[in-house]
Design a protein around this motif. Sequence first.
Motif, PDB file in Angstrom:
ATOM      1  N   PHE A   1      39.706  35.569 -31.606  1.00 25.81           N
ATOM      2  CA  PHE A   1      40.766  36.357 -30.979  1.00 25.81           C
ATOM      3  C   PHE A   1      42.155  35.886 -31.371  1.00 25.81           C
ATOM      4  N   ASP A   2      42.362  34.587 -31.477  1.00 22.96           N
ATOM      5  CA  ASP A   2      43.699  34.092 -31.824  1.00 22.96           C
ATOM      6  C   ASP A   2      44.126  34.593 -33.198  1.00 22.96           C
ATOM      7  N   GLU A   3      43.193  34.606 -34.148  1.00 21.42           N
ATOM      8  CA  GLU A   3      43.505  35.123 -35.486  1.00 21.42           C
ATOM      9  C   GLU A   3      43.771  36.626 -35.423  1.00 21.42           C
ATOM     10  N   LEU A   4      42.962  37.338 -34.658  1.00 18.24           N
ATOM     11  CA  LEU A   4      43.147  38.779 -34.515  1.00 18.24           C
ATOM     12  C   LEU A   4      44.493  39.090 -33.865  1.00 18.24           C
ATOM     13  N   ARG A   5      44.839  38.331 -32.843  1.00 15.46           N
ATOM     14  CA  ARG A   5      46.104  38.570 -32.149  1.00 15.46           C
ATOM     15  C   ARG A   5      47.296  38.374 -33.076  1.00 15.46           C
ATOM     16  N   ALA A   6      47.208  37.378 -33.955  1.00 17.41           N
ATOM     17  CA  ALA A   6      48.310  37.125 -34.889  1.00 17.41           C
ATOM     18  C   ALA A   6      48.549  38.320 -35.802  1.00 17.41           C
ATOM     19  N   VAL A   7      47.477  39.011 -36.203  1.00 15.18           N
ATOM     20  CA  VAL A   7      47.604  40.202 -37.048  1.00 15.18           C
ATOM     21  C   VAL A   7      48.368  41.294 -36.313  1.00 15.18           C
ATOM     22  N   PHE A   8      48.013  41.526 -35.045  1.00 17.70           N
ATOM     23  CA  PHE A   8      48.659  42.583 -34.270  1.00 17.70           C
ATOM     24  C   PHE A   8      50.110  42.218 -33.947  1.00 17.70           C
TER      25      PHE A   8
ATOM     26  N   ALA B   1      44.446  27.100 -18.743  1.00 17.12           N
ATOM     27  CA  ALA B   1      45.235  28.178 -19.340  1.00 17.12           C
ATOM     28  C   ALA B   1      45.939  27.702 -20.612  1.00 17.12           C
ATOM     29  N   ARG B   2      46.507  26.523 -20.569  1.00 10.86           N
ATOM     30  CA  ARG B   2      47.175  25.980 -21.756  1.00 10.86           C
ATOM     31  C   ARG B   2      46.182  25.776 -22.897  1.00 10.86           C
ATOM     32  N   TYR B   3      44.973  25.344 -22.560  1.00 11.79           N
ATOM     33  CA  TYR B   3      43.937  25.162 -23.585  1.00 11.79           C
ATOM     34  C   TYR B   3      43.630  26.478 -24.287  1.00 11.79           C
ATOM     35  N   HIS B   4      43.610  27.565 -23.514  1.00  8.53           N
ATOM     36  CA  HIS B   4      43.312  28.882 -24.085  1.00  8.53           C
ATOM     37  C   HIS B   4      44.578  29.612 -24.546  1.00  8.53           C
ATOM     38  N   LYS B   5      45.710  28.924 -24.556  1.00  6.91           N
ATOM     39  CA  LYS B   5      46.980  29.480 -25.033  1.00  6.91           C
ATOM     40  C   LYS B   5      47.403  30.711 -24.237  1.00  6.91           C
TER      41      LYS B   5
ATOM     42  N   LYS C   1      51.892  34.798 -17.051  1.00  6.37           N
ATOM     43  CA  LYS C   1      53.058  35.419 -17.666  1.00  6.37           C
ATOM     44  C   LYS C   1      52.683  36.328 -18.834  1.00  6.37           C
ATOM     45  N   ALA C   2      51.396  36.404 -19.131  1.00  4.44           N
ATOM     46  CA  ALA C   2      50.900  37.263 -20.208  1.00  4.44           C
ATOM     47  C   ALA C   2      49.424  37.534 -19.932  1.00  4.44           C
ATOM     48  N   PRO C   3      48.859  38.596 -20.511  1.00  2.00           N
ATOM     49  CA  PRO C   3      47.440  38.902 -20.275  1.00  2.00           C
ATOM     50  C   PRO C   3      46.531  37.773 -20.759  1.00  2.00           C
ATOM     51  N   ILE C   4      45.413  37.582 -20.049  1.00  2.52           N
ATOM     52  CA  ILE C   4      44.390  36.637 -20.490  1.00  2.52           C
ATOM     53  C   ILE C   4      43.642  37.264 -21.662  1.00  2.52           C
ATOM     54  N   LYS C   5      43.358  36.467 -22.696  1.00  3.07           N
ATOM     55  CA  LYS C   5      42.921  37.052 -23.959  1.00  3.07           C
ATOM     56  C   LYS C   5      41.468  37.522 -23.958  1.00  3.07           C
ATOM     57  N   ASN C   6      40.583  36.881 -23.194  1.00  2.00           N
ATOM     58  CA  ASN C   6      39.179  37.317 -23.195  1.00  2.00           C
ATOM     59  C   ASN C   6      38.473  36.788 -21.947  1.00  2.00           C
TER      60      ASN C   6
ATOM     61  N   ARG D   1      35.944  34.766 -21.690  1.00  2.00           N
ATOM     62  CA  ARG D   1      35.658  33.335 -21.685  1.00  2.00           C
ATOM     63  C   ARG D   1      36.844  32.558 -21.137  1.00  2.00           C
ATOM     64  N   ALA D   2      38.040  32.936 -21.551  1.00  2.00           N
ATOM     65  CA  ALA D   2      39.244  32.274 -21.043  1.00  2.00           C
ATOM     66  C   ALA D   2      39.402  32.533 -19.549  1.00  2.00           C
ATOM     67  N   LEU D   3      39.139  33.767 -19.114  1.00  2.00           N
ATOM     68  CA  LEU D   3      39.250  34.101 -17.697  1.00  2.00           C
ATOM     69  C   LEU D   3      38.285  33.260 -16.873  1.00  2.00           C
ATOM     70  N   PHE D   4      37.056  33.096 -17.370  1.00  2.00           N
ATOM     71  CA  PHE D   4      36.064  32.278 -16.657  1.00  2.00           C
ATOM     72  C   PHE D   4      36.518  30.828 -16.577  1.00  2.00           C
ATOM     73  N   ASP D   5      36.932  30.281 -17.711  1.00  2.00           N
ATOM     74  CA  ASP D   5      37.333  28.867 -17.734  1.00  2.00           C
ATOM     75  C   ASP D   5      38.525  28.602 -16.822  1.00  2.00           C
ATOM     76  N   ILE D   6      39.505  29.498 -16.860  1.00  2.00           N
ATOM     77  CA  ILE D   6      40.690  29.317 -16.014  1.00  2.00           C
ATOM     78  C   ILE D   6      40.314  29.440 -14.542  1.00  2.00           C
TER      79      ILE D   6
END
Length: 342
Positions: A58-65, A155-159, A186-191, A193-198
């Motif tokens: 997702f991080d790579e995909l987000r950078a493209v968008f 949250a910081r771990y998942h950026k 302050k921004a949407p959670i990316k996926n 897995r991040a929502l669960f971990d947070i």
Amino acid sequence: MQPPPEMASLPVVALDKVEAMRKGIAHLFAVGDTTLDEPHQGFVRYRGRFLSDPADCFDELRAVFEAEGFTPTIREEENGRIAIIALPQLFNPPASDWRINLALFIATVLATLATGSFYNAETADQAFQIWRGWPFSLSIMLILGAHELGHYFAARYHKVAVTLPYFIPLPIISPIGTMGAVIRLKAPIKNKRALFDIGVAGPIAGLVFAVPLLLYGLATSELGPISPEGLLEGNSIFYYFAKFAIFGQFLPNETADVYLNQVAWAGWVGLLVTALNLMPVGQLDGGHIIYSLIGERAKQLFTPVIAILGALTLASFFIDNTFTWGIWVLLLFFFGRAHAEP
């Protein structure tokens, strides 16, 4: 999902940006079809299938968008198809004012000190010597602080952009001197897995402190005859057996109960706060966890949870003339419907 007001008159996205995003994610996501202005004007929807685990790429995909001025979100449609929705907006939240967090933290420390000094005070003078409340204040702030920092560091771990914890002082009105603490996304959670971990990191971190503090507090508290004027705290299964492990008897019994000192009281409160936070609705930690596991079906749990709390409200009202659970019914009825959607 309704578009924000500032998106209401967005122009149709340029086709070169649409094509650049499609080509940029081709090695991550096989696009089957592309739709402009879906689900709202200025948005772009790509439907297809992932070639890699979405959580890993997702991080790579987000950078493209983001290079084209968009923010991607992933949605599973009713027919099971996967869609990437490109929002025509970048989330670059400004830095939070840490002075507000510090002021609220200091105010909450003072409020919990005052609460602790009133707890078990034998004279009026002792009640107003707030430094006497340091065992309770230190214990409850450790539990609440660990809970919120668990969310923060996950949250910081998942950026994911979040604020520092905002502690909420509530002296006199609240029996623990505070309404807890929150961090704000302050921004949407990316996926998911991040929502669960947070979501799960906070309760785990809080319990790491709450459980040993409770056990230590019980070990240093005293047994005594049951007083009709005392406050009888509730028994959870863990708390019930913890008292048995410490005192060798189930409490309360017909003649005796444990009189909690400040540390034990803070530990008990920590268990209660964690349990309440794990209710599977809305913006509570349990709501985040269950939504990450079952998606939109999590919203079906709202009515059963409200019904159970309503029954508890009626039972506590007729048995003890208290309305504590009713407060939770009202809070969740108005604020427990919306989930944090990645």
